[in-house]
Design a protein around this motif. Sequence first.
Motif, PDB file in Angstrom:
ATOM      1  N   GLU A 196      69.100  85.894   5.137  1.00 17.84           N
ATOM      2  CA  GLU A 196      69.901  85.501   3.962  1.00 17.84           C
ATOM      3  C   GLU A 196      70.924  84.429   4.302  1.00 17.84           C
ATOM      4  N   ILE A 197      71.624  84.577   5.422  1.00 14.97           N
ATOM      5  CA  ILE A 197      72.633  83.578   5.785  1.00 14.97           C
ATOM      6  C   ILE A 197      71.966  82.238   6.101  1.00 14.97           C
ATOM      7  N   LYS A 198      70.796  82.279   6.736  1.00 12.89           N
ATOM      8  CA  LYS A 198      70.071  81.033   7.017  1.00 12.89           C
ATOM      9  C   LYS A 198      69.696  80.325   5.712  1.00 12.89           C
ATOM     10  N   ALA A 199      69.196  81.098   4.750  1.00 11.20           N
ATOM     11  CA  ALA A 199      68.791  80.519   3.458  1.00 11.20           C
ATOM     12  C   ALA A 199      70.004  79.929   2.732  1.00 11.20           C
ATOM     13  N   ARG A 200      71.117  80.646   2.755  1.00 10.43           N
ATOM     14  CA  ARG A 200      72.323  80.162   2.079  1.00 10.43           C
ATOM     15  C   ARG A 200      72.860  78.886   2.744  1.00 10.43           C
ATOM     16  N   LEU A 201      72.808  78.840   4.066  1.00 12.65           N
ATOM     17  CA  LEU A 201      73.268  77.639   4.779  1.00 12.65           C
ATOM     18  C   LEU A 201      72.417  76.432   4.409  1.00 12.65           C
ATOM     19  N   LYS A 202      71.117  76.647   4.296  1.00 10.67           N
ATOM     20  CA  LYS A 202      70.211  75.561   3.896  1.00 10.67           C
ATOM     21  C   LYS A 202      70.563  75.078   2.490  1.00 10.67           C
ATOM     22  N   GLU A 203      70.848  76.035   1.593  1.00 12.49           N
ATOM     23  CA  GLU A 203      71.254  75.682   0.223  1.00 12.49           C
ATOM     24  C   GLU A 203      72.545  74.870   0.234  1.00 12.49           C
ATOM     25  N   ASP A 204      73.415  75.170   1.197  1.00 11.86           N
ATOM     26  CA  ASP A 204      74.695  74.461   1.344  1.00 11.86           C
ATOM     27  C   ASP A 204      74.518  73.033   1.880  1.00 11.86           C
ATOM     28  N   GLY A 205      73.297  72.705   2.289  1.00 14.16           N
ATOM     29  CA  GLY A 205      73.044  71.364   2.816  1.00 14.16           C
ATOM     30  C   GLY A 205      73.146  71.253   4.325  1.00 14.16           C
ATOM     31  N   VAL A 206      73.247  72.403   5.020  1.00 11.85           N
ATOM     32  CA  VAL A 206      73.259  72.367   6.488  1.00 11.85           C
ATOM     33  C   VAL A 206      71.846  72.012   6.962  1.00 11.85           C
ATOM     34  N   GLU A 207      71.728  70.923   7.714  1.00  9.24           N
ATOM     35  CA  GLU A 207      70.408  70.405   8.072  1.00  9.24           C
ATOM     36  C   GLU A 207      69.689  71.251   9.113  1.00  9.24           C
ATOM     37  N   LYS A 208      70.447  71.790  10.078  1.00  5.97           N
ATOM     38  CA  LYS A 208      69.802  72.511  11.182  1.00  5.97           C
ATOM     39  C   LYS A 208      70.509  73.830  11.446  1.00  5.97           C
ATOM     40  N   VAL A 209      69.737  74.921  11.453  1.00  4.31           N
ATOM     41  CA  VAL A 209      70.261  76.255  11.755  1.00  4.31           C
ATOM     42  C   VAL A 209      69.385  76.859  12.839  1.00  4.31           C
ATOM     43  N   GLU A 210      69.983  77.219  13.984  1.00  2.42           N
ATOM     44  CA  GLU A 210      69.205  77.770  15.106  1.00  2.42           C
ATOM     45  C   GLU A 210      69.770  79.113  15.547  1.00  2.42           C
ATOM     46  N   GLU A 234      83.571  79.293   2.612  1.00  2.00           N
ATOM     47  CA  GLU A 234      84.644  79.700   1.699  1.00  2.00           C
ATOM     48  C   GLU A 234      84.494  81.156   1.265  1.00  2.00           C
ATOM     49  N   GLU A 235      83.255  81.624   1.181  1.00  2.00           N
ATOM     50  CA  GLU A 235      83.003  83.018   0.792  1.00  2.00           C
ATOM     51  C   GLU A 235      83.185  83.988   1.959  1.00  2.00           C
ATOM     52  N   GLY A 236      83.450  83.439   3.152  1.00  2.00           N
ATOM     53  CA  GLY A 236      83.661  84.300   4.315  1.00  2.00           C
ATOM     54  C   GLY A 236      82.385  84.913   4.866  1.00  2.00           C
ATOM     55  N   LEU A 237      81.243  84.267   4.612  1.00  2.00           N
ATOM     56  CA  LEU A 237      79.969  84.809   5.096  1.00  2.00           C
ATOM     57  C   LEU A 237      79.743  84.517   6.576  1.00  2.00           C
ATOM     58  N   PHE A 238      80.549  83.607   7.127  1.00  2.00           N
ATOM     59  CA  PHE A 238      80.483  83.386   8.574  1.00  2.00           C
ATOM     60  C   PHE A 238      81.844  82.942   9.075  1.00  2.00           C
TER      61      PHE A 238
END
Length: 436
Positions: A196-210, A234-238
Motif C-alpha cells: 500500500e505504501i509503495k502504491a501511494r508513493l507512486k501516486e505521489d509521483g515518486v519515481e523510484k521505490v526500493e 503529510e499524512e504521516g504514513l512514513f
Amino acid sequence: MNKPIEERELILAILLEVTRDKVPGHLALSRVLSKYQYLDKRERAFITRVTEGTLEHMIEIDYIIDQFSKTKTAKMKPVIRIILRSAVYQLKYMDQVPASAVCNEAVRLAKKRGFQNLSGFVNGVLRTIARQMDQVKLPEHPLSRRLSVQYSIPEWMVEMWLSSYPEETVEKMLSFMMEEHPTCIRFDPERITKEEIKARLKEDGVEKVEDHPVLPYALWISGYDYLGGLETFEEGLFYVQDASSMMAVESLPVKKGDSIIDVCAAPGGKALHAAEKLAGTGHVDARDLTEYKVGLIEENIGRSGLTNISARQQDARVCDEASVETADIVIADLPCSGLGVLATKKDIRYNMTPETQKELAALQREILSVVHRYVKPGGTLLYSTCTINREENEENTAWFLEQHREFTLEKEKQFLPGIDPCDGFYIAVMKKQESK
C-alpha cells in the motif's frame, strides 16, 4: 541555452549562508525550496544539484581554482569565491551546461552583486579553467592529501580514519560519501502494508521505490520533487530516517508496556520508532534541550498519530530526579561530530574541528554520567552517535563501563558507510544489573 539568473542568485545566497554564516546546508536549501515553490521541477533540481555538488566537492574545487588564480580562494571576497566555486562545479560535473553559459552567467552575477571591477578576473579564471580542466592532476603524496582533494574531506579526518581502518576501507567510505543516495524512509506495518505504501508513493509521483536489503519496514525513495509536497509524508504514513538509526532501535529489547526515555530525541525518529514497537502500550518520553527542538518532535508526533509518546524540554546534563530508575530503556543518541552522515549533510566536514570533536566527547560523558541514573535495575541503556570516531564511540563506552560497573555491554557495533547498507553510526547497548 542560458539558465535564468534567478537560479544562480538563489544558489549564491544559499552557499553564502552555509559557508559564511554556518547555517546547516540542508536547512538553507530546504528553506529556499519551500519559499520558492513556484519554481518548476527542473529549476529546483538545478538549484539542489549545484548547491549540494559545490558543497560536496569544495576542497577539490578550491584546489582547481588555486591552480589557475594568483589570488588564492582563501584570500578572495566571499561572494566572488562562491561564484567561482559554483561555476567550477558546473564546468567539471555538469556537461549539459555549456562552458560559455557558465562563464557568462558568473560574470553577470558578479556585476549584479556590485563587483564590476572583479568581473574580468572572474571571466579570466573561469575561461582558463574551462580550457585546461583536463590538465589538473591530484597531489600524489602523502596519501591523506590525495584522498582529501579527491573526495573533498579535510585531511585531518582522512588521517584519523587511516589510523583506525585499512586504506581500502577508508577509500570505500570516502567514495560512498561522494555518491548520490536515495532517501531512506520508515513506515509502520501496523498502519499500512508495504504494498500500500509503495502504491501511494507512486501516486505521489515518486519515481523510484526500493526495498531496503535488511529492514522489512524501510524503503529507499528517489525521483521526487519536494518532501513536503508528498501527501504520504503529510499524512504521516512514513518518516525519513536512515537505516542505521532504525537498527539502533531494532537492537533494543522493547516489550509491550515499557517506559522509555529518549534524552536527546529531536527530531524524534528513534522515539517514534520505539513508540510504534510498543504497539499502543507503554510510553515514550521524548526530550530535548530547546523549545525549537521539542517543537520538531511534537510536529512529527502529530503527523504520526501515535498516542503513547509525548515531548518535553529537558537539559540532559541536569538530572531529573523524578525520572531516576523509572525507565526500562533509556535512549541516549547524543550530540556528536556527525561524521557518519557526510553523504547527506555535506557541510559538516568543513565546520568540524579536532578541538570541537574533543569537546563533544566530553559532553557525551557528561550526559551519560547523568542519564544512566534513569535506567531501572535490569533495564537497558542505548548509547549511540552518528559519527565514525573512536574517541566519541568505543572509547566513551569503555570509559562509561569502567565508571559504572553495574552496567555490562550487551552489543556494540560501528556501522561504516560504504561497508554497511546505511550511514556511519555507532551503537552500544548496555544492561543494568538486577537489584540484589
